[in-house]
Design an enzyme around this catalytic site. Structure first.
Site, short mmCIF file in Angstrom:
data_model
loop_
_atom_site.label_atom_id
_atom_site.label_comp_id
_atom_site.label_asym_id
_atom_site.label_seq_id
_atom_site.Cartn_x
_atom_site.Cartn_y
_atom_site.Cartn_z
N GLU A 63 8.62 -4.18 11.30
CA GLU A 63 8.98 -2.86 10.80
C GLU A 63 9.43 -1.95 11.93
O GLU A 63 8.71 -1.76 12.92
CB GLU A 63 7.80 -2.22 10.06
CG GLU A 63 8.14 -0.86 9.47
CD GLU A 63 7.03 -0.31 8.58
OE1 GLU A 63 7.23 0.77 8.00
OE2 GLU A 63 5.98 -0.97 8.46
N GLU A 101 -1.91 -5.92 8.47
CA GLU A 101 -1.20 -5.30 9.58
C GLU A 101 -2.04 -5.37 10.84
O GLU A 101 -3.25 -5.57 10.79
CB GLU A 101 -0.88 -3.84 9.26
CG GLU A 101 0.02 -3.65 8.07
CD GLU A 101 0.33 -2.18 7.82
OE1 GLU A 101 -0.03 -1.33 8.66
OE2 GLU A 101 0.94 -1.88 6.78
N ASP A 132 0.83 -1.20 0.00
CA ASP A 132 0.00 0.00 0.00
C ASP A 132 0.88 1.26 0.00
O ASP A 132 0.37 2.38 -0.11
CB ASP A 132 -0.99 0.00 1.16
CG ASP A 132 -0.34 0.00 2.54
OD1 ASP A 132 0.91 -0.02 2.63
OD2 ASP A 132 -1.08 0.02 3.54
#
Length: 258
Positions: free
Chosen positions: A176, A123, A52
């Protein structure tokens, strides 16, 4: 590209587990269209993430929030047309899977059905996401999980959260902006591969955003990013030279005319 790489069969989610077992690093790169999908695939990466990040890297949005499921299906379908070997993973955008398990299954199913990619990425660190991942996997949709952490959350990130996604059936998890020492412990503790971005060298693999790696987005330089080319200036120079040739009448010349 090495001829042996080009002759390999298509990568599947099963290969991710095998790579971790053999301690072989996994390489993941983003792509958003057929042209770069083909080039990235031919470079020999293991997987291509249609992220995205297309919202900020390609579409010009200030964040990824405006990206819709239709946008992602459009870009993933384009990438699919250019790729022969790498596993393609589609990033599920904001509000396409968070509202309910039913909507998550329907939207992820639609993404797989309409694009032909091999997996989805979702996510989230909340407990409800465990149920969502489990429902998706039970439906037959391979899932890559993704959790982002900050240094302040090191003591509360909870190996249980990561292991919960493993037990729910995720085949890999993106870490991340995780402190390197934490990602090392997570990687050692879980049985699925960890794919790092800004998470140190001890993850089972790495992912980066293609325009960043190529230096096309030369205004973005986070600490974890290493540019492997400086193409933004090359693009400016090439187009500037062509523009001068057009203006002074030297292009097109006889060689480039019918």
């Amino acid at each position: 590209m090495d001829k042996k790489v080009s002759e390999k069969r298509a990568v599947t989610v099963r290969d991710f587990a095998e790579r971790k077992r053999k301690h072989e690093k996994l390489v993941v790169m983003t792509a958003y269209d057929a042209l770069f999908g083909r080039l990235v695939d031919e470079s020999g990466v293991d997987a291509i993430l249609v992220g995205d990040s297309v919202g900020t890297a390609i579409m010009g949005y200030p964040s990824t929030l405006p990206v819709t499921l239709d946008h992602m299906i459009y870009h993933a379908s384009a990438v699919r047309r250019g790729v022969k070997r790498a596993l393609i993973i589609i990033d599920m955008p904001f509000l396409s899977y968070q509202a309910s398990i039913e909507s998550a299954v329907l939207n992820c199913g639609r993404a797989i059905q309409e694009t032909g990619v091999g997996a989805v990425k979702v996510e989230g660190g909340n407990p409800e996401m465990l149920e969502t991942v489990h429902a998706l996997v039970r439906t037959g949709i391979p899932v890559m999980a993704h959790i982002g952490f900050t240094p302040q959350s090191v003591n509360t990130i909870g190996g249980a959260r990561v292991q919960g996604r493993e037990q729910a059936g995720a085949f890999a998890i993106v870490l991340e902006l995780v402190p390197a020492s934490v990602s090392e412990r997570i990687t050692a503790a879980v049985g699925i591969p960890t794919i790092g971005i800004g998470a140190g060298s001890k993850c089972d693999g790495q992912v980066l955003v293609l325009p960043d790696v190529l230096g096309l987005n030369d205004t973005f330089q986070p600490k974890f990013l290493k540019r492997y080319a400086e193409l933004a200036q090359e693009v400016r120079s090439a187009i500037g030279t062509w523009a001068r040739d057009v203006r002074n009448g030297s292009y097109p010349d006889a060689e480039h005319s019918f």
